[in-house]
Design a protein around this motif. Structure first.
Motif, PDB file in Angstrom:
ATOM      1  N   GLY A   7      49.169  11.927  68.868  1.00  0.00           N
ATOM      2  CA  GLY A   7      47.708  11.986  68.965  1.00  0.00           C
ATOM      3  C   GLY A   7      47.364  13.029  70.002  1.00  0.00           C
ATOM      4  N   THR A   8      46.853  14.145  69.579  1.00  0.00           N
ATOM      5  CA  THR A   8      46.702  15.242  70.523  1.00  0.00           C
ATOM      6  C   THR A   8      45.857  16.346  69.910  1.00  0.00           C
ATOM      7  N   GLN A   9      45.609  17.374  70.693  1.00  0.00           N
ATOM      8  CA  GLN A   9      44.948  18.573  70.183  1.00  0.00           C
ATOM      9  C   GLN A   9      45.823  19.769  70.509  1.00  0.00           C
ATOM     10  N   PHE A  10      46.048  20.604  69.534  1.00  0.00           N
ATOM     11  CA  PHE A  10      46.853  21.781  69.804  1.00  0.00           C
ATOM     12  C   PHE A  10      46.507  22.881  68.810  1.00  0.00           C
ATOM     13  N   THR A  43      35.538  35.850  67.312  1.00  0.00           N
ATOM     14  CA  THR A  43      35.692  34.899  68.414  1.00  0.00           C
ATOM     15  C   THR A  43      35.889  33.498  67.875  1.00  0.00           C
ATOM     16  N   ARG A  44      36.525  32.684  68.669  1.00  0.00           N
ATOM     17  CA  ARG A  44      36.621  31.251  68.429  1.00  0.00           C
ATOM     18  C   ARG A  44      36.049  30.549  69.650  1.00  0.00           C
ATOM     19  N   GLY A  45      35.987  29.226  69.587  1.00  0.00           N
ATOM     20  CA  GLY A  45      35.552  28.481  70.754  1.00  0.00           C
ATOM     21  C   GLY A  45      36.513  28.706  71.905  1.00  0.00           C
ATOM     22  N   ALA A  46      36.087  28.367  73.108  1.00  0.00           N
ATOM     23  CA  ALA A  46      36.958  28.564  74.268  1.00  0.00           C
ATOM     24  C   ALA A  46      38.252  27.784  74.107  1.00  0.00           C
ATOM     25  N   ASP A  47      38.173  26.643  73.433  1.00  0.00           N
ATOM     26  CA  ASP A  47      39.352  25.835  73.153  1.00  0.00           C
ATOM     27  C   ASP A  47      39.878  26.218  71.765  1.00  0.00           C
ATOM     28  N   ALA A  48      41.136  26.628  71.706  1.00  0.00           N
ATOM     29  CA  ALA A  48      41.686  27.120  70.435  1.00  0.00           C
ATOM     30  C   ALA A  48      41.778  26.027  69.380  1.00  0.00           C
ATOM     31  N   THR A  49      41.632  24.746  69.786  1.00  0.00           N
ATOM     32  CA  THR A  49      41.690  23.686  68.791  1.00  0.00           C
ATOM     33  C   THR A  49      40.338  23.453  68.130  1.00  0.00           C
ATOM     34  N   ASN A  50      39.329  24.180  68.596  1.00  0.00           N
ATOM     35  CA  ASN A  50      38.007  24.075  68.003  1.00  0.00           C
ATOM     36  C   ASN A  50      37.925  25.018  66.802  1.00  0.00           C
ATOM     37  N   PRO A  51      37.811  24.482  65.591  1.00  0.00           N
ATOM     38  CA  PRO A  51      37.912  25.349  64.412  1.00  0.00           C
ATOM     39  C   PRO A  51      36.625  26.090  64.062  1.00  0.00           C
ATOM     40  N   THR A  52      35.953  26.625  65.043  1.00  0.00           N
ATOM     41  CA  THR A  52      34.771  27.440  64.748  1.00  0.00           C
ATOM     42  C   THR A  52      35.085  28.883  65.105  1.00  0.00           C
ATOM     43  N   TRP A  53      34.511  29.783  64.355  1.00  0.00           N
ATOM     44  CA  TRP A  53      34.779  31.189  64.636  1.00  0.00           C
ATOM     45  C   TRP A  53      33.589  32.011  64.191  1.00  0.00           C
ATOM     46  N   ALA A  54      33.500  33.224  64.681  1.00  0.00           N
ATOM     47  CA  ALA A  54      32.394  34.119  64.297  1.00  0.00           C
ATOM     48  C   ALA A  54      32.863  35.566  64.356  1.00  0.00           C
ATOM     49  N   LEU A  55      32.246  36.385  63.519  1.00  0.00           N
ATOM     50  CA  LEU A  55      32.581  37.809  63.458  1.00  0.00           C
ATOM     51  C   LEU A  55      31.422  38.612  64.039  1.00  0.00           C
ATOM     52  N   ASP A  84      59.441  34.427  61.907  1.00  0.00           N
ATOM     53  CA  ASP A  84      60.404  34.355  62.998  1.00  0.00           C
ATOM     54  C   ASP A  84      59.772  33.974  64.335  1.00  0.00           C
ATOM     55  N   ARG A  85      58.559  33.458  64.282  1.00  0.00           N
ATOM     56  CA  ARG A  85      57.902  33.162  65.551  1.00  0.00           C
ATOM     57  C   ARG A  85      56.962  31.973  65.392  1.00  0.00           C
ATOM     58  N   THR A  86      57.018  31.058  66.327  1.00  0.00           N
ATOM     59  CA  THR A  86      56.047  29.963  66.368  1.00  0.00           C
ATOM     60  C   THR A  86      55.457  29.937  67.772  1.00  0.00           C
ATOM     61  N   GLU A  87      54.144  29.847  67.830  1.00  0.00           N
ATOM     62  CA  GLU A  87      53.455  29.856  69.120  1.00  0.00           C
ATOM     63  C   GLU A  87      52.576  28.615  69.187  1.00  0.00           C
ATOM     64  N   LEU A  88      52.756  27.817  70.217  1.00  0.00           N
ATOM     65  CA  LEU A  88      52.057  26.533  70.319  1.00  0.00           C
ATOM     66  C   LEU A  88      51.382  26.419  71.677  1.00  0.00           C
ATOM     67  N   ASN A  89      50.109  26.034  71.697  1.00  0.00           N
ATOM     68  CA  ASN A  89      49.415  25.687  72.924  1.00  0.00           C
ATOM     69  C   ASN A  89      48.826  24.288  72.763  1.00  0.00           C
ATOM     70  N   VAL A  90      49.021  23.438  73.737  1.00  0.00           N
ATOM     71  CA  VAL A  90      48.514  22.072  73.670  1.00  0.00           C
ATOM     72  C   VAL A  90      47.345  21.947  74.632  1.00  0.00           C
ATOM     73  N   SER A  91      46.198  21.496  74.121  1.00  0.00           N
ATOM     74  CA  SER A  91      45.038  21.365  75.008  1.00  0.00           C
ATOM     75  C   SER A  91      44.763  19.910  75.366  1.00  0.00           C
ATOM     76  N   GLN A  92      45.392  18.987  74.679  1.00  0.00           N
ATOM     77  CA  GLN A  92      45.213  17.570  75.013  1.00  0.00           C
ATOM     78  C   GLN A  92      46.428  16.799  74.511  1.00  0.00           C
ATOM     79  N   GLY A  93      46.930  15.871  75.303  1.00  0.00           N
ATOM     80  CA  GLY A  93      48.060  15.052  74.869  1.00  0.00           C
ATOM     81  C   GLY A  93      49.393  15.762  75.056  1.00  0.00           C
TER      82      GLY A  93
END
Lengths: 171, 464
Positions: free
Chosen positions: B231-234, B372-384, B241-250
């Protein structure tokens, strides 16, 4: 009775080279072929209970690859370049009857790669083994992008001639 | 059976373009015309394609991962027989893995489907609803049928969702409140069978995972890794050949498929797997206030464009040249950085300025975009956002010029239209691109950067 996944894995590994060569041929794009290869693999597994043990897995897999590639093309965005239906079907028909040739090409290629001059082997190694972009190779080899494209074309041409010569000698 | 030397040379030249995915539709048509008209040409085509497939297979390597992905260890004899004649003997281990990652992902799914077939089926199959469908989004059923996703589409267990192209996105909503957002060129397969399993074939996923039942974590598989989530946000970006993960909660546990190495990634932390021997968890700092790219050491990974070292601005060692790309019905020449959803490029402030040092051989105006996306990368909003004010372009042919643009002068796209609305402060840019429509204008960028502070107005300065 359950289905033995290790049996599927063994069969798939044994024939994946042919399936990949088939898909590259009918789609004309290696990256697209790898996408469809994934889908084909999943479809083969989900339908593996329909496969009759002892029958021709390669032929069954190639037929499944054909159907998956056809569905993929129907769904594909119009914005990308693509073969016509006539070319797809012609290549599919030809490749389906000669899929075993992929193994012969593969074996001949092994010998041909060993014969390449060291500099040419480096070009192939960067492009395929290291998956380097042409732009990155240009930086690496201190050449223009155009020069790298030319070098790749020259090495591919040499490899193709070598493969043809070896296979002709065996025929 | 023979083809004239001239036709043979033309065909090989065209096949090189096809292999590099640089062929135009006209050139593809020419290949067809040659191949369909002549059996010898068809033979050459078949050999060439079999050879290039073999090169990819031989040097990038598919065998081996299949068994490891499924979790069944074949006995040595069987494995040897399965690998067949010509199996690679000296494949570099990490590359061996990377080359087969797509297959690993597919067969990771196979393993999931296997458990789906052999285990008890749930009483009612869980469906996943799709929302915020934007751009080209497709659903591919488990028998391979693909169809566009409508605004109220649902996904059944075993189905795949694919977002195609920059700006395409979708949110997958589970009944327990778990939300997975896909952005740009991304593809996932979702299976629910008592627990949630998700295979990210490629691309970007932002996840807000509701608490999962004890002992049944959500399992997310990328080509290179397996991630267990309770249960988390990431946010996660994955390629071959590459996986990049950032966890913002949990907290999540990430295991690298190639060697079984496992790391725990906690809130505020991130990890990148890219073939290095040891995976290291780092503090996820997020997007900075400023950003700079000068191409002095070559093109950064994932940057769109061609690296050039000639005809540069004074003192420069490298620059990037725009390359041809199809965008909808248009051909454009573009250079772009597109793969920073997880870490972000820079945050938007009221005094942020974008600077571009560039030249054009055949001047015309340019389109500068950033997303752009929200300041938190787990926020699925974006704009051009776009800046394409004509008076500031173009320079004289071959003249190096630096243009400075306050980010507040960019226009934000809303409801399909660029409006006179500035970017939202605090959002993070995750992609930047500079492009011109066809024909090729010979655009070269020596440096592109963002600062805090600046003139507050658009400025163009000719370099000596």
């Amino acid at each position: 009775m359950g289905i033995d996944p290790s049996e599927f894995v063994k069969l798939f590994i044994r024939h994946e080279r042919r399936i990949l060569a088939y898909l590259v041929t009918v789609l004309g794009s290696a990256s697209e072929a790898e996408d469809v290869m994934q889908q084909t693999c999943v479809v083969l597994w989900t339908k593996f209970d329909e496969f009759e043990a002892g029958s021709d897995f390669a032929a069954w897999a190639i037929r499944t690859a054909y159907l998956t590639a056809r569905n993929h093309l129907r769904a594909k965005s119009r914005s990308r370049v693509r073969f016509s239906q006539a070319m797809f079907e012609a290549a599919a028909e030809r490749a389906a009857t000669r899929h075993a040739e992929a193994d012969a090409v593969h074996d001949a290629l092994g010998a041909c790669l060993e014969k390449l001059p060291a500099e040419d082997r480096e070009i192939i190694r960067h492009r395929y083994e290291l998956d380097a972009s042409v732009q990155a190779m240009a930086g690496q080899f201190n050449k223009s992008v155009h020069a790298v494209y030319r070098a790749l074309a020259r090495v591919h041409g040499a490899l193709l001639r070598c493969v043809n010569t070896r296979l002709a000698a065996e025929e | 059976m023979a083809l004239s030397d001239e036709s043979n040379a033309e065909l090989l030249e065209l096949l090189e373009l096809l292999r590099e995915e640089r062929a135009t539709q006209e050139q593809v048509g020419r290949i067809e015309a040659i191949v369909l008209a002549d059996a010898a040409a068809m033979h050459i085509y078949m050999r060439y394609m079999a050879m290039t497939a073999s090169l990819r297979h031989r040097l990038q390597g598919l065998p081996g991962l299949v068994e490891s992905a499924v979790g069944h260890r074949l006995d040595e004899g069987a494995a040897k027989g399965a690998a067949g004649v010509g199996a690679v003997q000296n494949r570099r281990p990490w590359r061996w893995v990377a080359g087969g990652l797509a297959m690993a992902a597919a067969l990771g799914l196979v393993a999931v489907l296997w458990s789906n077939r052999s285990g008890p089926r749930p009483a009612a199959e869980t469906t996943i609803s799709l929302s915020q469908v934007t751009g080209d989004v497709r659903i591919i059923t488990d028998d391979g049928v693909s169809q566009p996703a409508g605004p109220a589409a649902t996904l059944r267990s075993g189905g795949t969702v694919k977002t195609i192209g920059a700006g395409s996105s979708v949110v997958l909503n589970y009944e327990d409140g778990t939300r997975l957002a896909l952005v740009n060129d991304s593809s996932v397969t979702c299976v629910t069978n008592g627990r949630k399993s998700v295979v990210l074939h490629e691309g970007i996923i932002s996840a807000q995972v509701a608490p999962q039942p004890a002992g049944k974590p959500l399992i997310l598989t990328t080509p290179a890794t397996k991630i267990e989530v309770l249960g988390t946000q990431f946010a996660l970006a994955a390629s071959m050949d590459r996986t990049e993960l950032n966890v913002s909660q949990g907290r999540v546990r990430l295991t690298r498929v190639s060697d079984g190495q496992t790391v725990e990634v906690a809130q505020g932390q991130g990890v990148v797997t890219n073939g290095e021997a040891t995976m290291t968890v780092h503090e996820a700092a997020g997007a900075g206030e400023t950003w700079s790219q000068d191409f002095e050491a070559g093109l950064p990974k994932g940057w769109v464009g061609a690296f050039v070292t000639e005809g540069l601005a004074g003192g420069s060692k490298g620059a990037v040249q725009a390359v041809r790309e199809t965008s909808g019905d248009h051909i454009i020449y573009i250079t772009a950085s597109r793969h920073h959803w997880v870490d972000g490029l820079f945050t938007i402030h009221d005094d942020s300025h974008l600077h571009i040092t560039f030249k054009m051989q055949r001047p015309d105006w340019l389109n500068v975009f950033f997303s752009t996306r929200g300041a938190d990368a787990t926020n699925p909003t974006w704009a051009l956002h776009i800046f394409n004010e004509v008076p500031y372009w173009p320079p004289k042919p071959g003249e190096w010029r630096t243009v400075t643009i306050p980010l507040s002068k960019f226009r934000r796209k809303r409801d399909g239209v660029f409006r006179n609305e500035p970017p939202v402060l605090g959002e993070a840019a995750y992609s930047v691109s500079v492009s011109a429509v066809e024909p090729d204008r010979g655009l070269v960028i020596d440096r592109i950067w963002v600062t805090r502070g600046g003139p507050g107005a658009v400025k163009a300065e000719v370099l000596p």
